[in-house]
Design an enzyme around this catalytic site. Structure first.
Site, short mmCIF file in Angstrom:
data_model
loop_
_atom_site.label_atom_id
_atom_site.label_comp_id
_atom_site.label_asym_id
_atom_site.label_seq_id
_atom_site.Cartn_x
_atom_site.Cartn_y
_atom_site.Cartn_z
N ARG A 1 -18.68 38.01 -17.88
CA ARG A 1 -17.42 37.37 -18.26
C ARG A 1 -16.47 38.37 -18.90
NH1 ARG A 1 -19.27 32.83 -22.05
NH2 ARG A 1 -17.10 32.18 -22.19
N ARG B 1 -5.63 32.51 -16.39
CA ARG B 1 -6.67 33.53 -16.47
C ARG B 1 -6.35 34.76 -15.62
NH1 ARG B 1 -10.71 30.90 -19.35
NH2 ARG B 1 -12.75 31.83 -19.03
N ARG C 1 -24.91 27.82 -24.29
CA ARG C 1 -24.38 27.57 -22.95
C ARG C 1 -24.99 28.51 -21.93
NH1 ARG C 1 -18.00 27.63 -24.10
NH2 ARG C 1 -18.15 29.05 -22.34
N ARG D 1 -23.35 31.85 -30.61
CA ARG D 1 -22.61 30.58 -30.57
C ARG D 1 -23.51 29.46 -30.04
NH1 ARG D 1 -16.52 30.39 -28.35
NH2 ARG D 1 -17.31 30.44 -26.25
N LYS E 1 -9.99 31.67 -29.31
CA LYS E 1 -8.88 30.82 -28.82
C LYS E 1 -9.12 29.35 -29.17
CE LYS E 1 -9.48 32.02 -24.44
NZ LYS E 1 -10.60 32.96 -24.56
P1 AMP Z 1 -14.14 29.33 -21.11
O1 AMP Z 1 -14.78 28.25 -21.90
O2 AMP Z 1 -12.63 29.31 -21.18
O3 AMP Z 1 -14.70 30.70 -21.40
O4 AMP Z 1 -14.47 29.01 -19.57
C1 AMP Z 1 -15.78 28.93 -19.09
C2 AMP Z 1 -15.80 29.17 -17.59
O5 AMP Z 1 -14.97 28.17 -16.94
C3 AMP Z 1 -15.23 30.49 -17.15
O6 AMP Z 1 -16.20 31.53 -17.22
C4 AMP Z 1 -14.80 30.18 -15.73
O7 AMP Z 1 -15.93 30.13 -14.86
C5 AMP Z 1 -14.26 28.76 -15.85
N1 AMP Z 1 -12.81 28.74 -16.16
C6 AMP Z 1 -12.22 28.28 -17.31
N2 AMP Z 1 -10.89 28.40 -17.23
C7 AMP Z 1 -10.62 28.94 -16.03
C8 AMP Z 1 -9.42 29.32 -15.38
N3 AMP Z 1 -8.22 29.18 -15.94
N4 AMP Z 1 -9.51 29.87 -14.12
C9 AMP Z 1 -10.71 30.01 -13.52
N5 AMP Z 1 -11.89 29.69 -14.09
C10 AMP Z 1 -11.85 29.15 -15.34
#
Ligand code: AMP
Length: 215
Positions: free
Chosen positions: A173, A88, A162, A127, A13
């Site tokens: 996740r 999400r 990370r 990554r 994404k």
């Molecule tokens: P991402 O980089 O989008 O994979 O996000 C990393 C982490 O941020 C996720 O595993 C969640 O803990 C949190 N996070 C990001 N976006 C959201 C969202 N829309 N709703 C809830 N938690 C989020």
């Protein structure tokens, strides 16, 4: 363009969003990047979000909707936006519908990035991310390494794995995605807004999106 990018962690994404921003100046809005920035800056939001994020859990909706409510009103969103990592879960999608209606904005469509699970797993464990919160450039030790190992090409900061990209956190996740986020595809399908793309290459996705927007 005003798009939602839907897909599992590691589906691409962020990469696709960055490529699409170059087409018409639409901005990428990544809730994950915003939250990581807040964690690194030690703000109240970051302190609240950190434990959820490190465990691979979702951050509470109220925090996310506050972030998005403010972000979508900023001036740079007028040219368009690419939502990356938000919504999400269905309640966030419903809250977004209400928010967009309130501010008089209509989405073009929702791009669903379809990538096989083994590809995702491999991408995430290899990554690396620039630790500089203002940069956050992404590398991959196999397919897109930085010129000097461990150092960001763009800003010279360290690149790191990370905390939520350890094998345990990734499994969590992906489970969270299957259980909570995957049903969003049906939500948008019912509204006639979904555009499904096989996303093994980000360039293919960008071309498909461009074509669809031109129709
Ligand atoms: P991402 O980089 O989008 O994979 O996000 C990393 C982490 O941020 C996720 O595993 C969640 O803990 C949190 N996070 C990001 N976006 C959201 C969202 N829309 N709703 C809830 N938690 C989020």
């Amino acid at each position: 363009m005003k798009l939602i990018l839907l897909g599992a962690p590691g589906a691409g994404k962020g990469t696709v969003a960055k490529l699409l921003t170059k087409i018409d100046g639409s901005v990428q809005i990544s809730t994950g990047d915003i939250l990581r920035g807040a964690v690194n800056a030690g703000t109240d939001l970051g302190k609240e979000a950190k434990s959820f994020m490190d465990a691979g859990d979702l951050v509470p909706d109220a925090l996310i909707m506050n972030i998005m409510g403010e972000r979508l009103l900023e001036d740079d969103c007028k040219n368009g936006f690419l939502l990356d990592g938000f919504p999400r879960i269905i309640p966030q999608a419903e809250a977004l519908d209400v928010l967009l209606e309130k501010i008089g904005v209509e989405l073009d469509f929702v791009v669903s990035l379809d990538v096989p699970r083994d590809v995702i797993y491999d991408r995430l464990t290899t990554r690396r991310t620039c630790e500089n919160t203002k940069c956050q450039a992404i590398y991959n030790v196999k397919s897109m390494p930085s010129k000097v190992e461990g150092i960001c090409d763009k800003c010279g900061s360290k690149t790191i794995q990370r905390a939520d990209e350890t094998v345990e956190a990734i499994s969590k996740r992906l489970d969270t995605y299957d259980e909570m986020t995957a049903p969003l595809a049906d939500y948008y399908k019912k509204k006639g807004q979904i555009f499904e793309v096989v996303a093994t290459s980000s360039d293919t996705v960008v071309e498909a999106v461009k074509e669809k927007l031109a129709k």
